[in-house]
Design a protein around this motif. Structure first.
Motif, short mmCIF file in Angstrom:
data_model
loop_
_atom_site.label_atom_id
_atom_site.label_comp_id
_atom_site.label_asym_id
_atom_site.label_seq_id
_atom_site.Cartn_x
_atom_site.Cartn_y
_atom_site.Cartn_z
N ASN A 23 5.67 4.06 0.01
CA ASN A 23 5.23 2.71 -0.36
C ASN A 23 5.54 1.74 0.79
O ASN A 23 6.69 1.40 1.01
CB ASN A 23 5.92 2.29 -1.64
N THR A 24 4.50 1.32 1.49
CA THR A 24 4.69 0.44 2.64
C THR A 24 4.41 -1.01 2.27
O THR A 24 3.56 -1.30 1.42
CB THR A 24 3.76 0.84 3.80
N GLU A 40 3.65 -1.22 -6.37
CA GLU A 40 4.61 -1.85 -7.28
C GLU A 40 4.40 -3.34 -7.49
O GLU A 40 4.98 -3.92 -8.40
CB GLU A 40 6.04 -1.61 -6.77
N HIS A 41 3.59 -3.99 -6.69
CA HIS A 41 3.41 -5.43 -6.83
C HIS A 41 2.32 -5.81 -7.82
O HIS A 41 2.28 -6.94 -8.28
CB HIS A 41 3.08 -6.07 -5.48
N VAL A 95 0.85 -1.19 0.00
CA VAL A 95 0.00 0.00 0.00
C VAL A 95 0.88 1.24 0.00
O VAL A 95 1.78 1.37 0.83
CB VAL A 95 -0.92 0.01 1.23
N ALA A 96 0.63 2.14 -0.93
CA ALA A 96 1.37 3.40 -0.99
C ALA A 96 0.46 4.54 -0.58
O ALA A 96 -0.70 4.62 -0.99
CB ALA A 96 1.90 3.65 -2.40
N VAL A 97 0.99 5.42 0.26
CA VAL A 97 0.25 6.59 0.73
C VAL A 97 1.09 7.84 0.49
O VAL A 97 2.30 7.75 0.28
CB VAL A 97 -0.11 6.47 2.24
N ALA A 106 9.39 -0.58 4.33
CA ALA A 106 8.79 0.41 3.45
C ALA A 106 9.85 1.14 2.64
O ALA A 106 10.97 1.37 3.11
CB ALA A 106 7.99 1.43 4.26
N HIS A 107 9.46 1.50 1.41
CA HIS A 107 10.20 2.49 0.64
C HIS A 107 9.69 3.84 1.13
O HIS A 107 8.80 4.45 0.53
CB HIS A 107 9.95 2.31 -0.85
#
Length: 454
Positions: free
Chosen positions: A373-374, A412-413, A338-340, A367-368
């Motif tokens: 992006n977690t 990204e997945h 999940v990206a926030v 996370a990135h």
């Protein structure tokens, strides 16, 4: 099935068509959990564009589903096969066809391993920046299919930003060329971007023109310990607001740090609530690290340790790359993506901790952090029905939290099978309808990786 195998062998070497159940079972799924799959009817291993075209013409004629596959390192079920399908493995199309240091491009087949492309570029003083954690085994074709990212996205961007052009075999066997080899180009619709992240639902990528960049200077990394994930999130915001351009900014929570230590005896500070890694490959990384270190202290870091050299920096990055394998050792895992917005990162991390407590589960987060992006990783006992149900519910709760914070269900997945119902929630009815219409243009028979995305 015998008719399918016979017709495939008319245009393929006999060894490239395998219907042995022991082999087909091995090509049933990728690395995602909680996703349906079944052994395909047959696995094919083409080496040329013409062979892929033959496969697709055969599939169209017989109305047989086709599931394109790379190294199957994906985490969303996008490469999962179904009963009666052709699993189209592209691993043997693994040539780097061209590497041009003047135009700074490479032309590669889909089975080229990400790390091999990176090493080939390095021999010319160049780099291919996208670097997923599985870069030593994942393929460029798979990266294109999922729109993969990696540790360096915060500075260098994701796969989509490096794909200039594609050769794609359409479901009816026609060869479509999209994009360009030039540094600029805006002729017509951007079909290249349409195929990046399409997860094999529109056609089969058989070659890609990718952009290369000058090799960056050696990277230096610092590690900052924080007493809370909120403080770590505040540090990320402070670094970005100050205008710094780190080459990476990665975060591991205490669960992840302890798992990495248990697996590899890395000596990481496992008493910290969050460990933030910030790297620079600038002309003066030492000064950049000093400035960022001060911002981390102001945000509440209890310890800030810059690496002395590139060797120590690589050791820290290896610890981050081991995060997912280390958490895998704790039990069955379900990896969220999940990206926030960066400004909501602290809220996301705190929310995941509440979800872990609510569902009585171990959830480690890496996370990135630089791009929000977690990757919350839910750990559970797959043999315990109640715990498995709670794991699935916690996974959904994490995605709902991400959308609530203005984020997206996947950074990204990809969507695959795992998140298809959540894609519908994120896009809304109009967005979903338009996407289905786009698929129908390219794949009117619905044979390309059916059941994925929506």
């Amino acid at each position: 099935m015998s008719d399918l195998v016979d017709q495939l062998r008319e245009g393929l070497p006999e060894a490239a068509v395998v219907a042995d159940p022991d082999v087909t079972a091995a090509y049933q799924q990728d690395m995602a959990g909680f996703c349906d799959s079944a052994p395909p009817a047959v696995v094919v291993f083409p080496r040329t564009v013409e062979e892929v075209q033959h496969v697709m013409r055969t599939a169209t004629r017989l109305r047989v589903p086709v599931v394109p596959q790379g190294a199957r390192t994906g985490l969303s079920g996008a490469a999962n096969a179904s009963a009666g399908a052709i699993a189209l493995s592209l691993l043997r199309m693994d040539r780097i066809l061209e590497l041009d240091p003047v135009d700074r491009i490479a032309v590669v087949e889909p089975g080229v391993v990400n790390a091999e492309l990176s090493r080939a570029a390095a021999r010319h003083g160049l780099s291919y920046p996208p670097d997923p954690s599985s870069w030593e085994s994942c393929t460029v074709g798979g990266n294109i299919g999922t729109g993969a990212g990696g540790l360096c996205c915060v500075k260098y961007g994701v796969t989509a930003e490096y794909v200039l052009g594609l050769d794609v075999v359409l479901p009816d066997g026609r060869l479509l060329r999209t994009g360009r080899r030039t540094a600029k180009g805006v002729a017509g619709y951007d079909l290249t971007r349409l195929f990046v992240g399409a997860e094999g639902t529109l056609g089969v990528v058989v070659a890609a023109v990718v952009a290369l960049r000058p090799a960056p200077p050696p990277q230096l990394v610092l590690a900052a310990e924080f007493p809370s994930t909120d403080a770590a999130g505040a540090a990320v915001c402070a670094v970005m607001a100050a205008g710094h351009v780190p080459s990476l900014m990665e975060l591991m929570d205490t669960t992840t740090v302890r798992a990495v230590n248990a697996m590899a005896q890395m000596g990481l500070p496992d008493s910290t609530a969050a460990l933030l890694l910030v790297g620079f490959d600038s002309l003066d990384p030492t000064s950049d690290l000093a400035a960022v270190g001060e911002l981390c202290r102001e945000a509440g870091a209890t310890e800030v340790v810059p690496a002395a050299d590139s060797g120590e920096s690589e050791l820290l990055l290896e610890a981050r790359r081991l995060a997912l394998p280390a958490l895998d050792r704790l039990g069955t895992t379900m990896i969220d993506d999940v990206a926030v917005p960066r400004s909501r990162l602290g809220e996301m991390l705190a929310g995941v901790a509440r979800i872990a407590e609510e569902f009585r589960l171990t959830i480690g987060v890496c996370a990135h952090a630089g791009d929000g992006n977690t990757h919350p990783v839910v750990v559970f006992d797959a043999d315990d029905a109640d715990e498995s149900a709670r794991a699935r519910a916690s996974f959904d709760a994490i995605m709902a939290l991400g959308l609530e914070l203005g984020g997206t269900i996947t950074g990204e997945h990809g969507v695959g099978l795992l998140k298809k119902e959540w894609l519908a929630r994120e896009l809304g009815p109009v967005g979903l309808e338009v996407q289905r219409q786009v698929k129908a243009v390219f794949d009117p028979l619905g044979i390309m990786n059916p059941g994925k995305l929506f």
